[in-house]
Design an enzyme around this catalytic site. Structure first.
Site, mmCIF file in Angstrom:
data_model
loop_
_atom_site.group_PDB
_atom_site.id
_atom_site.type_symbol
_atom_site.label_atom_id
_atom_site.label_comp_id
_atom_site.label_asym_id
_atom_site.label_seq_id
_atom_site.Cartn_x
_atom_site.Cartn_y
_atom_site.Cartn_z
ATOM 1 N N GLY A 44 27.203 2.189 -12.399
ATOM 2 C CA GLY A 44 25.948 1.448 -12.421
ATOM 3 C C GLY A 44 25.922 0.347 -13.472
ATOM 4 O O GLY A 44 25.431 -0.760 -13.220
ATOM 5 N N CYS B 167 21.981 6.736 -22.052
ATOM 6 C CA CYS B 167 22.784 5.703 -22.684
ATOM 7 C C CYS B 167 22.289 5.372 -24.077
ATOM 8 O O CYS B 167 22.989 4.782 -24.868
ATOM 9 C CB CYS B 167 22.757 4.440 -21.833
ATOM 10 S SG CYS B 167 23.114 4.811 -20.132
HETATM 11 N N1 PMP Z 1 20.868 2.241 -13.835
HETATM 12 C C1 PMP Z 1 20.128 3.354 -13.905
HETATM 13 C C2 PMP Z 1 18.721 3.328 -13.359
HETATM 14 C C3 PMP Z 1 20.639 4.513 -14.489
HETATM 15 O O1 PMP Z 1 19.888 5.612 -14.559
HETATM 16 C C4 PMP Z 1 21.962 4.493 -14.994
HETATM 17 C C5 PMP Z 1 22.572 5.725 -15.643
HETATM 18 N N2 PMP Z 1 21.839 6.205 -16.743
HETATM 19 C C6 PMP Z 1 22.707 3.314 -14.890
HETATM 20 C C7 PMP Z 1 22.133 2.205 -14.288
HETATM 21 C C8 PMP Z 1 24.115 3.228 -15.398
HETATM 22 O O2 PMP Z 1 24.992 3.893 -14.535
HETATM 23 P P1 PMP Z 1 26.435 4.377 -14.996
HETATM 24 O O3 PMP Z 1 26.228 5.570 -15.864
HETATM 25 O O4 PMP Z 1 27.143 4.689 -13.722
HETATM 26 O O5 PMP Z 1 27.063 3.233 -15.726
#
Ligand code: PMP
Length: 387
Positions: free
Chosen positions: A74, A327
């Site tokens: 993402g 994150c």
């Molecule tokens: N967008 C949203 C809405 C998410 O919840 C997340 C993950 N926390 C991400 C993007 C990022 O995805 P990834 O962990 O695969 O980098």
């Protein structure tokens, strides 16, 4: 440990692990190689793409039609969309509650002189969609891209992306939708939505970490982030991770096939969770409670404590949850989502997110409620004594 942090990541489905192991065990596989093994790898990617096309209800086999780029997840898809979709000098509109992987790249572009506009949300955490046409107009024909998530990763609140798609289409502006949290929890037809680009990430729907995608609508052009390879028509060069791609396709197939049952199951567990906790603690605040929400998400404020103490206490008590976006939970700044919702500091600083999955059970939820309740009572009493 009772795992209630499924918005951060989900346990991999054993059927997905089998598919991945099968590919890894079938020998070296570089889809660009011009020998038999390379052709097998390419065929696996083509079959995975066909399956993804069915699950997301979008044709992916027509020249000039929609495309699906495999990315590392993402975060990469969002960065790629925000940097690569709009014309370099155009303005970008994003909502205040986007994931950090959208907000941070937008702020980076802002620091480089790019025009960024912010779409506000109401007290339930729903974007003010009625303000979007005006905001686009205020860019005086220079708006190149709007980015709005389908459901918020903290509150779980659904956003009016169909309305946003209509407004953007009428205004001739590209729309990127971060659908990372919706896949596997609510149905999504990319043909019906008719956005310009959509982000997905496999580890949120019981697939592997490190693989995701950026769907691009017909005729949507993209400037790549990476250079130095011809893979994926140079839009996202780099040797494709065939095993992860097959794993994501299988996870998406399972999520799509079992969506109705899993959605119902998660919703009833979430309701059990919230009702039992509220029965014991009437001071708890459920964010987005009156809005349309993802079936698995419960974002609660425990007003008589702070989220860090509560998170640590729950970790010791064997309940895994999070203080907002995974994150940012390491450094744990206050939630930008709750701040955008204009909530008082007391609620912002005491909020924890719980997320159920298809693997959660009613017994686990009852046990988690008991442990959470005990931790909260303990911390509240301690605070009362200190005061
Ligand atoms: N967008 C949203 C809405 C998410 O919840 C997340 C993950 N926390 C991400 C993007 C990022 O995805 P990834 O962990 O695969 O980098």
């Amino acid at each position: 440990m009772i795992y209630l942090d499924n918005n951060a990541t989900t346990a991999i489905d054993p059927r997905v692990t089998d598919v991945i192991a099968d590919v890894f065990n079938s020998g070296p596989a570089n889809a660009s190689s011009q020998h038999g093994l390379g052709r097998v790898a390419q065929l696996r990617i083509d079959n995975a793409t066909d399956s993804i096309s069915v699950c997301l209800d979008t044709p992916l086999d027509q020249p000039g039609g929609p495309r699906f780029l495999f990315t590392s997840g993402g975060t990469e898809s969002n960065n790629l969309a925000i940097t690569g979709l709009a014309e370099p000098l155009s303005a970008i509109i994003i909502s205040r509650i986007e994931h950090p992987s959208v907000i941070a790249i937008a702020e980076h572009l802002l620091a480089l002189g790019r025009e960024i506009h912010w779409l506000d949300v109401d007290e339930n955490g729903v974007i003010n969609i009625d303000e979007l046409p005006q905001l686009i107009a205020s860019c005086r024909n220079r708006c190149g891209l709007v980015s709005i998530m389908s459901a918020n990763n903290e509150t779980g609140v659904h956003q009016p992306i169909e309305k946003a798609a209509l407004i953007c289409r009428q205004a001739g502006v590209l729309l990127h939708v971060d659908a990372t949290q919706s896949i596997g929890k609510v149905p999504l037809s990319l043909t019906k939505l008719d956005a310009s680009a959509v982000t997905i990430s496999a580890h949120k729907f019981h697939g592997p970490c490190g693989i995701g995608g950026l769907w691009l609508g017909s005729g949507v052009r993209l400037r790549p982030l990476f250079h130095g390879g011809e893979q994926q028509l140079e839009s996202r060069p780099g040797t494709e991770p065939v095993a992860l791609i097959c794993g994501m396709a299988e996870a998406l197939r399972i999520a799509t096939d079992e969506l109705v049952t899993n959605r119902q199951r998660m919703r009833s567990l979430r309701d059990q969770f919230e009702q039992s906790l509220r029965a014991e603690h009437s001071d708890l605040v459920i964010h987005g409670a009156t809005a349309d929400r993802l079936p698995n998400t419960s974002y609660l404020s425990f007003p008589h404590t702070d989220r860090q103490s509560m998170l640590m206490s729950l970790d010791l008590a064997g309940v895994a949850c999070s203080s907002g976006s995974a994150c940012s939970s390491g450094s744990s700044p206050p939630s930008h989502v709750l701040i955008a919702m204009n909530l008082p500091a007391k609620l912002v600083l005491s909020a924890l997110r719980f997320g159920m999955s298809k693997f959660s059970t009613s017994e686990e939820i009852a046990d988690a409620v008991y442990r959470i309740s005990r931790s909260y009572k303990h911390l509240r009493n301690k605070k009362d004594v200190e005061n």
